[in-house]
Design an enzyme around this catalytic site. Sequence first.
Site, mmCIF file in Angstrom:
data_model
loop_
_atom_site.group_PDB
_atom_site.id
_atom_site.type_symbol
_atom_site.label_atom_id
_atom_site.label_comp_id
_atom_site.label_asym_id
_atom_site.label_seq_id
_atom_site.Cartn_x
_atom_site.Cartn_y
_atom_site.Cartn_z
ATOM 1 N N SER A 126 2.282 -5.289 11.022
ATOM 2 C CA SER A 126 1.245 -5.747 11.938
ATOM 3 C C SER A 126 1.788 -6.236 13.275
ATOM 4 O O SER A 126 2.633 -7.137 13.339
ATOM 5 C CB SER A 126 0.373 -6.849 11.309
ATOM 6 N N PHE A 169 0.812 -1.214 0.000
ATOM 7 C CA PHE A 169 0.000 0.000 0.000
ATOM 8 C C PHE A 169 0.857 1.280 0.000
ATOM 9 O O PHE A 169 0.679 2.167 -0.841
ATOM 10 C CB PHE A 169 -0.946 -0.125 1.198
ATOM 11 N N LYS A 201 11.104 -3.054 13.900
ATOM 12 C CA LYS A 201 11.182 -1.787 13.160
ATOM 13 C C LYS A 201 12.234 -0.861 13.791
ATOM 14 O O LYS A 201 12.930 -0.137 13.089
ATOM 15 C CB LYS A 201 9.815 -1.090 13.117
ATOM 16 N N VAL A 213 -0.680 4.669 9.234
ATOM 17 C CA VAL A 213 -0.989 5.170 7.888
ATOM 18 C C VAL A 213 -2.239 4.464 7.349
ATOM 19 O O VAL A 213 -2.417 3.262 7.555
ATOM 20 C CB VAL A 213 0.203 4.909 6.946
ATOM 21 N N TYR A 251 7.020 -6.659 16.569
ATOM 22 C CA TYR A 251 7.023 -5.772 15.403
ATOM 23 C C TYR A 251 7.718 -4.445 15.734
ATOM 24 O O TYR A 251 8.567 -3.961 14.974
ATOM 25 C CB TYR A 251 5.585 -5.532 14.934
HETATM 26 C C1 UD2 Z 1 1.048 -0.246 14.587
HETATM 27 C C2 UD2 Z 1 1.772 1.107 14.598
HETATM 28 C C3 UD2 Z 1 1.635 1.757 13.217
HETATM 29 C C4 UD2 Z 1 2.098 0.816 12.096
HETATM 30 C C5 UD2 Z 1 1.275 -0.472 12.197
HETATM 31 C C6 UD2 Z 1 1.671 -1.499 11.143
HETATM 32 C C7 UD2 Z 1 1.428 1.859 16.907
HETATM 33 C C8 UD2 Z 1 0.784 2.864 17.801
HETATM 34 N N1 UD2 Z 1 1.165 1.982 15.592
HETATM 35 O O1 UD2 Z 1 -0.321 0.029 14.377
HETATM 36 O O2 UD2 Z 1 2.398 2.963 13.172
HETATM 37 O O3 UD2 Z 1 3.475 0.563 12.183
HETATM 38 O O4 UD2 Z 1 1.474 -1.066 13.502
HETATM 39 O O5 UD2 Z 1 0.869 -2.626 11.238
HETATM 40 O O6 UD2 Z 1 2.175 0.992 17.349
HETATM 41 N N2 UD2 Z 1 -8.345 -2.916 15.971
HETATM 42 C C9 UD2 Z 1 -9.697 -3.126 16.218
HETATM 43 N N3 UD2 Z 1 -10.408 -3.854 15.302
HETATM 44 C C10 UD2 Z 1 -9.852 -4.380 14.185
HETATM 45 C C11 UD2 Z 1 -8.463 -4.152 13.944
HETATM 46 C C12 UD2 Z 1 -7.742 -3.425 14.872
HETATM 47 O O7 UD2 Z 1 -10.236 -2.685 17.224
HETATM 48 O O8 UD2 Z 1 -10.558 -5.038 13.401
HETATM 49 C C13 UD2 Z 1 -7.604 -2.086 16.947
HETATM 50 C C14 UD2 Z 1 -6.273 -2.663 17.409
HETATM 51 O O9 UD2 Z 1 -6.439 -3.580 18.458
HETATM 52 C C15 UD2 Z 1 -5.548 -1.373 17.826
HETATM 53 C C16 UD2 Z 1 -6.076 -0.337 16.820
HETATM 54 O O10 UD2 Z 1 -7.277 -0.870 16.286
HETATM 55 O O11 UD2 Z 1 -5.918 -0.986 19.125
HETATM 56 C C17 UD2 Z 1 -5.114 -0.067 15.689
HETATM 57 O O12 UD2 Z 1 -4.700 -1.335 15.176
HETATM 58 P P1 UD2 Z 1 -3.908 -1.472 13.805
HETATM 59 O O13 UD2 Z 1 -3.592 -2.923 13.607
HETATM 60 O O14 UD2 Z 1 -4.610 -0.753 12.730
HETATM 61 O O15 UD2 Z 1 -2.586 -0.637 14.051
HETATM 62 P P2 UD2 Z 1 -1.534 -0.536 15.291
HETATM 63 O O16 UD2 Z 1 -1.954 0.583 16.171
HETATM 64 O O17 UD2 Z 1 -1.199 -1.847 15.851
#
Ligand code: UD2
Length: 336
Positions: free
Chosen positions: A79, A12, A146, A172, A142
């Site tokens: 992820s 992406f 990184k 992003v 992860y």
């Molecule tokens: C991390 C990094 C981000 C990037 C990404 C790559 C942080 C703060 N951010 O994102 O910069 O590197 O990893 O993957 O570390 N969630 C739900 N429902 C869903 C899916 C996710 O509630 O169906 C929640 C999840 O548990 C989290 C939030 O949404 O609390 C964001 O999750 P994500 O997987 O989009 O991204 P995140 O924050 O792990």
Amino acid sequence: MARFLVTGAAGFIGRSIVADLLRRGETVRGIDNFLTGKRENLVGLEGIEFLEGDLTDPFVCMRACAGVEIVFHEAALASVPRSVADPVGTNRNCVDVTVNLLEAAREMGVRRVVYAGSSSAYGDTPTLPKHEEMPEHPLSPYGVAKLAGEHYVRSFTRVYGLETVVLRYFNVFGPYQDPASYYSGVLAVFCRKMLAGEQPTIFGDGEQSRDFTYIDNVVHANLLAAEAPVERVSGQVMNTATGFRNTLNETFRILRELTGYRGDPAYAPARPGDIRDSQADISRAVELLGYAPVVDFREGLRRTVEWYRASGIATKNLVRSRKRVRRGASAAPALA
Ligand code: UD2
């Protein structure tokens, strides 16, 4: 001969950088192994020289870097939950790949490498906003991977004189983000589900917050990082974000308006390795790159929903999952 190399070009973020470079009339080489990148993301990018290859192989890295001046290193196995399930795979595709690429860049005379860092490097420290002087405390494998990549990148500047810039991306989102995996970013998943009339799941209480950053801001920062004077930016780490944050509950409400979804979210236990709050201080990127967000969160969400709607991804997945149900097959684990 290409001037720019974009690793992870079928992902992406990689494909979005390639598209912008092509629009500017640049010569671009892209590489991807399609581990998570998608062939269909290359549609419209026919102007590039494309290599299918795996950067865990040092010879592939050398071939990719040959003749190139600037590398945008976007390839990674993203992820947090995926890294919790497979820390070894994450290490291989984030750390090993980065070291191989840096070594090839050095050997092949690449001038500058711009590295895709992650806000996950900050981990679960309570301080907000996150600024680059803070000690990093990555929580998930992860985040560790990184951050390890960042350290390698900066080491190659200090030890070998390779020009490098680290951009720490904050959550992003935007067009072309894969919405169909359990490991997909939350906004891609929510857009797909809500457009298809399916109930999204919030892990935790929904009060966790993120500095959700629309893709155009990240592309903009990358181009600035490639062009900025060496003495100002080389060896530097810079947050790449908006400087604001939204909770998942707030975000769900905005998406409900934009998608027309009428239901409520389901709630499930928080995922291990998950961080509570994330928000960037972007002053360093403002100062060193002249960076400023070009698209705000709400407008980014609007464009993203429109893109998913127009691409038909939500409906395609819906049709596929209905067919599977009719055939009596269980839902594919890849579909969140
Ligand atoms: C991390 C990094 C981000 C990037 C990404 C790559 C942080 C703060 N951010 O994102 O910069 O590197 O990893 O993957 O570390 N969630 C739900 N429902 C869903 C899916 C996710 O509630 O169906 C929640 C999840 O548990 C989290 C939030 O949404 O609390 C964001 O999750 P994500 O997987 O989009 O991204 P995140 O924050 O792990």
